[in-house]
Write a protein that holds these residues in place. Structure first.
Motif, PDB file in Angstrom:
ATOM      1  N   GLU A  14      -2.766 -19.840   1.692  1.00 60.79           N
ATOM      2  CA  GLU A  14      -1.666 -20.690   1.276  1.00 60.79           C
ATOM      3  C   GLU A  14      -2.047 -21.513   0.061  1.00 60.79           C
ATOM      4  N   GLU A  15      -3.266 -22.064   0.135  1.00 65.31           N
ATOM      5  CA  GLU A  15      -3.689 -22.926  -0.958  1.00 65.31           C
ATOM      6  C   GLU A  15      -3.845 -22.110  -2.241  1.00 65.31           C
ATOM      7  N   THR A  17      -2.384 -19.384  -3.064  1.00 67.98           N
ATOM      8  CA  THR A  17      -1.080 -18.998  -3.602  1.00 67.98           C
ATOM      9  C   THR A  17      -0.459 -20.176  -4.342  1.00 67.98           C
ATOM     10  N   GLU A  18      -0.618 -21.368  -3.751  1.00 69.73           N
ATOM     11  CA  GLU A  18      -0.079 -22.547  -4.421  1.00 69.73           C
ATOM     12  C   GLU A  18      -0.765 -22.779  -5.760  1.00 69.73           C
ATOM     13  N   ASP A  21       0.560 -20.418  -8.201  1.00 67.20           N
ATOM     14  CA  ASP A  21       1.875 -20.882  -8.645  1.00 67.20           C
ATOM     15  C   ASP A  21       1.730 -21.996  -9.676  1.00 67.20           C
ATOM     16  N   MET A 378      11.348 -24.795  -3.478  1.00 62.68           N
ATOM     17  CA  MET A 378      10.655 -23.600  -3.020  1.00 62.68           C
ATOM     18  C   MET A 378      11.280 -22.319  -3.571  1.00 62.68           C
ATOM     19  N   SER A 381      11.362 -22.672  -7.913  1.00 59.48           N
ATOM     20  CA  SER A 381      10.115 -22.620  -8.682  1.00 59.48           C
ATOM     21  C   SER A 381       9.839 -21.245  -9.254  1.00 59.48           C
TER      22      SER A 381
END
Lengths: 700, 166
Positions: A14-15, A17-18, A21, A378, A381
Motif C-alpha cells: 500500500e505504501e 503504491t502511494e 502515486d 481517490m 487523482s
C-alpha cells in the motif's frame, strides 16, 4: 509466512503504491522550465523509500529497478543533468513499471515478458542519456533512518550474471567482480557455457559467458548491487535473496549446495514442468475453457481480497472510541436509574439517560457510516496523468482543473465511479475538445480546460465533468437516434432528452472511431454504473461552449430518502430521488387509450398511469373512490404516474437486502423496517416501468 | 419421552409441530428459534405458499406457508400460527405452522421409511424423511411425520430462489 509478516507486506504494497502515486503527481505538477529542488528531493525520497522497503520485504526485482530510477535522478538532483520533457516521460513510464512490478510481486508472480522488455528498453534509454553525464554511484542517504533496517542482509543471494557481450571491448575486468564478491562471503560459482555460439559464428572479441553464483553473506543486497554497478544492464543480472534461515530451502537449493547441480540445469528442468491446468487439459480431465474459467475466478478472488480494506483517518477512529466511551457511561446511568425507577429521581435520571442514548446512537450510526466514506480524491487523482497522456496522444493542449477533492463518498461508490469517470474524461478530451487550430479559429484559447468537480448538495453528491469544447451536436444525435429506432419519427424530444441519448448502448455520433473512444461502449457503462448506485445523470450542453455532465449520487448506499405510501393494506417506499411530485386527480381526468391503457394529461404532456394495486397484485384491485392519488415518478427520462391509496410521509429508511434470504423481486429494489417493526418494500421505479410495459405487451 | 435408556449420541432430537391435526417433526439442529406470529409483508407475485417476508430482528426473512405447500387449506380462524425459524442451505427461512408442541429424542432405529403414498396425497413421499410411531399416553400409538427440510425446499421454492436472477 507468518500473519504478521503478511500484514507488513500488505502495508508495504500500500505504501509503495502511494509513493509511486506521489512520484507521478510530482512529475506531472513539475514546471520543467524552472524545476523546484524540493520536487526533485521528493521524487528521490520516494524512489529511495520504495527501493529500501522492497529490499527489506524480499522483492529484489522491485528494488533493483527502483534503484535504476533513483540513480537516474541523482545527477538531476545534483544539477548536472537537466530535467527534460523526455526524461519526464521516461520517469513516468518508470513509475508505471514500478506499479506493475508491485502488482505482480503482490501476486507472487514474475514480471510478464512484455513488461520485462519494456523495463529493459527503459533502463537502456535512461542509461543512454546518463552516459552523457557520468553516473555517480548512489549517494549514501541520510534522509531515511529506515536504511539500517531496510538494508539489513539475509542469508545471502543467488545471482545469475550474464556478462555484457562487449565486456572485452569495454575492458571490463570480470575477474575483479568475483574477487570483490568473494570478499563479501562464501562464494560458489557455476559457469554457464551454453550461450557460447558455434565456432564458425563466434567473434572472439565478444563475451558469451554467464555465471550462476551462490553467495552466502550477511551483507545487504546494495553491496552486491554496487559490485555489479557498471556491468548490470537490463536483465543480465538477477539477484535473489536465499531463503532466510529457519525456512526450508527448496530442493533446487539443496541440490546446488550438496550435489553441485548447476542452477542452469535446475532452471531447465523446471521449465519443462507444465502448469497444473495444462497438465489436466493434456490428460483430458478438463476442458481448456474450464481451466480458463477457474483462472478467472481465482483472479477475481484475488482482486476481492485486495479491495476489501479501507484506510480510515485516525481522527475518525478516535471520535468513535470517544463515543463508545460515552455510551458505556450512559449504559451505567441507565443501569443505575433502572434500580431506582420507582422514585421520582430515578425516573428523571432514566429519561435523561435515554435522551443521551438516543443522541449517541444517532451519532454512532453517522460516524460508523463515515468510516465507509473516503475522499473523492481517490478517483480524481488518476486523472491528471490520464489527461496529460491523452493530450499528448491527440496533440491537444488540455488543462485539468479539479475542485472538491475532499468531498467524501461511500467506498463502494468510489470503486464503481472509476470506470464511468474515466470514460467521461476520455470522451471530453477526445470528442468534446476541438483541436488547436479549430479552437483558435473560433476565438477560444488554444489550451482547453476540463473541469472535474465534486460537491455535496442536500443529501446528494454531485460529480461534474465539464469541458469547454464544441458541445453536443443535437442534430446529429437526433438523426442517429432515428436511425437506430430509439425515437419515433416525427417525435420532438426536448434538448435534455436528446442529450441523455448519448448514454444509450451503442450510441456514438463520432464517424471516426478513434483508438480511445467513439465506440459507444463507454457511455453505456456510465449509465449502468450510475444507475446501480441509485444515482442519475444530467447533461447540459451549449453548442460551441462546451458540455457539462453531472452525476447525481445519493450519499450512501445504505440509507435512502423515501416517500412512504399505502397501497391497499401494504406500505411501500418510493426512493425520493425518482419522485417528481404527487397530486390528486378526479377519476375523470384519467383517460383510457387503446382499451385499457390509462393516461393522464399533465401540463400538456400525456403520462401513463400505473395502478400499483394491480401491478403489485395487492388489495382488491378495484379503485373505489373517484379521486386518484398519483405519484409522478421519473426514471431514465421516462415518466409515469403511480396510483397509490395514501401518502404516509417522507422519511429516511435503512435499506435491507431481500436477496440475503429470499430472492430478487422484479419491481422491488429492497426492503426496510418501519418504526413499528413491520417490513416495507422499497419500489424500484425503472423495474416497475419495465413490469408495466411487460404487462401492457401481454395485454395487447 | 421415548427410549431414554439409549445412549444420547444415537438419539435424534426433533421439534414436533402440528399442521391440520397431524404431527410433524423437524431435526432440531436445523431450527434456530420459534417466533410468535409476526406481521407478514406480502411480496408482489409471490406463490401462495411463500407469501411474504417478516422482520427477524433486522433481517428480512421469507415465510413458507406449510399449509399451502401441502395443500391443506387455510387454517381455522381460532388457530394462532407460530413461525419456526430454520436455516437451510445457508438461508434463513420461517416456516408457518399451526402450533409447536414438543422436543423429542427419537431413536433412529424407530424411524421407518415412508410407505408409497397414493397420488391423492399432496404431501409427496419425497418430503418425508421417515415415520416414527410414538407411544401415546393411553397406550395407543400415534404417528409422527419426519420432514426432510432440504428436499422440501430444494424441490420447491428454494430452487426458484437460487435461479431467480431475472
Amino acid at each position: 509466512m507468518s500473519d504478521a509478516m503478511a500484514q507488513f507486506r500488505d502495508a508495504f504494497f500500500e505504501e509503495a503504491t502511494e509513493l509511486a502515486d506521489g512520484m507521478e503527481a510530482t512529475l506531472l505538477s513539475m514546471d520543467l522550465a524552472s524545476v523546484e529542488v524540493e520536487d526533485l528531493h521528493t521524487l528521490f525520497r520516494a524512489a529511495h523509500s520504495i527501493k529500501g522497503n522492497a529490499a527489506t520485504f524480499g522483492f529484489p526485482a522491485v528494488a533493483s529497478f527502483t534503484h535504476q530510477l533513483e540513480s537516474t535522478l541523482e545527477p538531476v538532483r545534483q544539477g548536472t543533468r537537466p530535467m527534460t520533457p523526455d526524461l519526464r516521460e521516461l520517469m513516468l513510464q518508470g513509475v508505471d513499471l514500478i506499479r506493475s512490478h508491485l502488482h505482480h510481486a503482490r501476486r507472487e508472480e514474475p514480471l510478464p515478458a512484455k513488461e520485462q522488455q519494456l523495463q529493459e528498453m527503459l533502463v537502456a534509454k535512461l542509461q543512454e542519456d546518463a552516459t552523457a553525464a557520468p553516473l555517480p554511484p548512489p549517494a549514501p542517504d541520510m534522509q531515511t533512518p529506515a536504511r539500517s533496517v531496510a538494508m539489513k542482509g539475509g542469508r545471502g543471494f543467488s545471482i545469475r550474471f550474464e556478462a555484457p557481450t562487449d565486456s572485452f571491448r569495454r575492458g571490463i575486468n570480470l575477474e575483479r567482480l568475483f574477487r570483490d564478491l568473494a570478499k563479501l562471503g562464501t562464494l560458489q560459482i557455476w559457469p554457464d557455457l551454453t550461450r557460447i555460439p558455434a565456432f564458425e559464428q563466434m567473434d572472439p572479441e565478444d563475451c558469451h559467458l554467464a555465471w550462476d553464483i551462490r553467495l552466502e553473506t550477511a551483507h545487504p543486497q546494495i553491496d552486491v548491487d554496487d559490485i555489479f554497478e557498471f556491468v548490470a544492464e537490463g536483465d543480465n543480472l538477477r539477484i535473489q535473496p536465499l531463503s532466510p534461515e529457519g525456512t526450508v530451502p527448496t530442493l533446487g537449493e539443496i541440490l546446488q549446495t550438496e550435489a553441485g547441480v548447476s542452477p542452469a540445469d535446475i532452471r531447465e528442468a523446471l521449465s519443462q514442468q507444465k502448469r497444473l491446468g495444462e497438465l489436466l487439459v493434456d490428460m483430458g480431465k478438463v476442458k481448456p475453457e474450464a481451466v480458463n474459467k477457474a483462472l478467472d475466478q481465482q483472479q477475481k478472488k484475488r482482486n476481492q481480497a485486495e479491495a476489501s480494506t479501507v484506510r480510515v483517518a485516525t481522527d475518525k477512529i478516535d471520535r468513535l472510541v470517544n463515543l463508545v466511551g460515552e455510551l458505556v457511561i450512559t449504559q451505567a446511568m441507565l443501569a443505575q436509574a433502572s434500580q431506582q425507577s420507582n422514585t421520582m429521581q430515578g425516573e428523571e435520571q432514566m429519561s435523561a439517560a435515554l435522551l443521551q442514548l438516543d443522541r449517541q446512537t444517532r451519532e454512532l450510526q453517522e460516524r460508523v457510516m463515515g468510516i465507509r466514506m473516503v475522499p473523492v480524491e481517490m478517483v480524481f487523482s488518476r486523472f491528471p496523468r490520464m489527461v496529460h497522456e491523452l493530450g499528448k496522444q491527440l496533440g491537444k493542449d488540455v488543462e485539468l482543473v479539479m475542485e472538491g477533492q475532499a468531498t467524501e463518498l461511500d467506498k463502494t461508490f468510489i470503486e464503481m465511479l472509476v470506470d464511468p469517470l474515466t470514460h467521461l474524461v476520455r470522451n471530453a478530451v477526445d470528442h468534446g475538445m476541438e483541436d488547436k487550430a479549430e479552437r483558435l479559429r473560433t476565438g477560444k484559447p488554444a489550451m482547453g480546460t476540463i473541469a472535474l468537480r465534486a460537491s455535496s448538495r442536500g443529501g446528494h453528491i454531485h460529480i461534474e465533468v465539464k469541458d469547454d469544447g464544441k458541445g453536443l451536436n443535437r442534430d446529429r444525435i437526433y438523426q442517429k437516434a432515428l436511425d437506430r429506432g430509439l425515437i419515433q419519427p416525427g417525435s420532438r424530444p426536448s434538448d435534455e432528452e436528446l442529450n441523455l441519448l448519448i448514454f444509450e448502448p451503442g450510441f456514438s455520433t463520432v464517424e471516426q472511431v478513434s483508438d480511445l473512444s467513439g465506440r459507444g461502449v463507454g457511455m453505456d457503462v456510465v449509465k449502468q454504473n450510475v444507475r446501480a448506485l441509485g444515482g442519475r445523470i444530467e447533461v447540459e450542453s451549449q453548442p460551441g461552449r462546451g458540455t457539462l455532465i453531472r452525476l447525481v449520487l445519493p450519499l450512501t448506499l445504505a440509507i435512502l430518502d423515501g416517500l412512504t405510501v399505502r397501497v391497499a393494506e401494504e406500505t411501500y417506499v418510493f426512493p425520493l430521488a425518482s419522485v417528481l411530485e404527487s397530486f390528486q386527480t378526479r377519476g375523470t381526468d384519467v383517460q383510457t387509450v387503446k382499451g385499457d391503457r390509462e393516461v393522464i394529461s399533465l401540463r400538456g404532456e400525456f403520462i401513463p398511469v400505473v395502478r400499483l394495486q394491480r401491478l403489485l397484485t395487492v388489495g382488491s384491485g378495484q379503485e373505489t373512490s373517484d379521486r386518484t392519488l398519483l405519484v409522478l415518478v421519473e426514471s431514465e427520462g421516462r415518466r409515469a404516474a403511480m396510483a397509490v391509496d395514501e401518502l404516509l410521509g417522507q422519511q429516511q429508511v435503512v435499506i435491507k437486502s431481500l436477496e440475503t434470504h429470499y430472492r430478487r423481486v422484479e419491481g422491488i429494489s429492497g426492503a426496510t423496517i418501519l418504526g413499528d417493526g413491520r417490513v416495507a418494500l422499497i419500489l424500484d421505479v425503472p423495474g416497475l416501468m419495465r413490469l408495466e410495459a411487460g404487462a401492457a405487451a401481454v395485454g395487447a | 419421552m421415548a427410549s431414554t435408556e439409549a445412549s444420547s449420541q444415537s438419539l435424534q432430537q426433533v421439534l414436533c409441530f402440528a399442521l391440520a391435526g397431524e404431527a410433524y417433526a423437524l431435526p432440531i439442529l436445523k431450527v434456530r428459534e420459534i417466533q410468535a406470529q409476526a406481521t407478514i409483508t406480502r411480496i408482489p407475485k409471490a406463490p401462495p405458499y411463500m407469501p411474504g417476508v417478516i422482520n427477524l430482528r433486522g433481517a428480512i426473512v421469507p415465510i413458507l406457508e406449510l399449509r399451502h405447500r401441502f395443500s391443506l387449506g387455510d387454517a381455522p380462524e381460532d388457530t394462532r400460527p407460530v413461525i419456526v425459524i430454520v436455516e437451510v442451505q445457508g438461508r434463513t427461512l420461517g416456516i408457518r405452522v399451526d402450533s409447536v408442541s414438543d422436543v423429542l429424542d427419537l431413536d433412529p432405529s424407530a424411524i421407518r421409511p415412508a410407505p408409497e403414498l397414493g397420488t391423492q396425497s399432496a404431501l409427496g413421499r419425497e418430503f418425508i424423511a421417515g415415520l416414527a410411531s410414538l407411544p401415546g399416553a393411553t397406550g395407543a400409538e400415534s404417528m409422527l411425520i419426519l420432514l426432510d427440510l432440504d428436499r422440501l425446499l430444494s424441490d420447491g421454492e428454494l430452487m426458484a430462489l437460487e435461479s431467480a436472477t431475472v
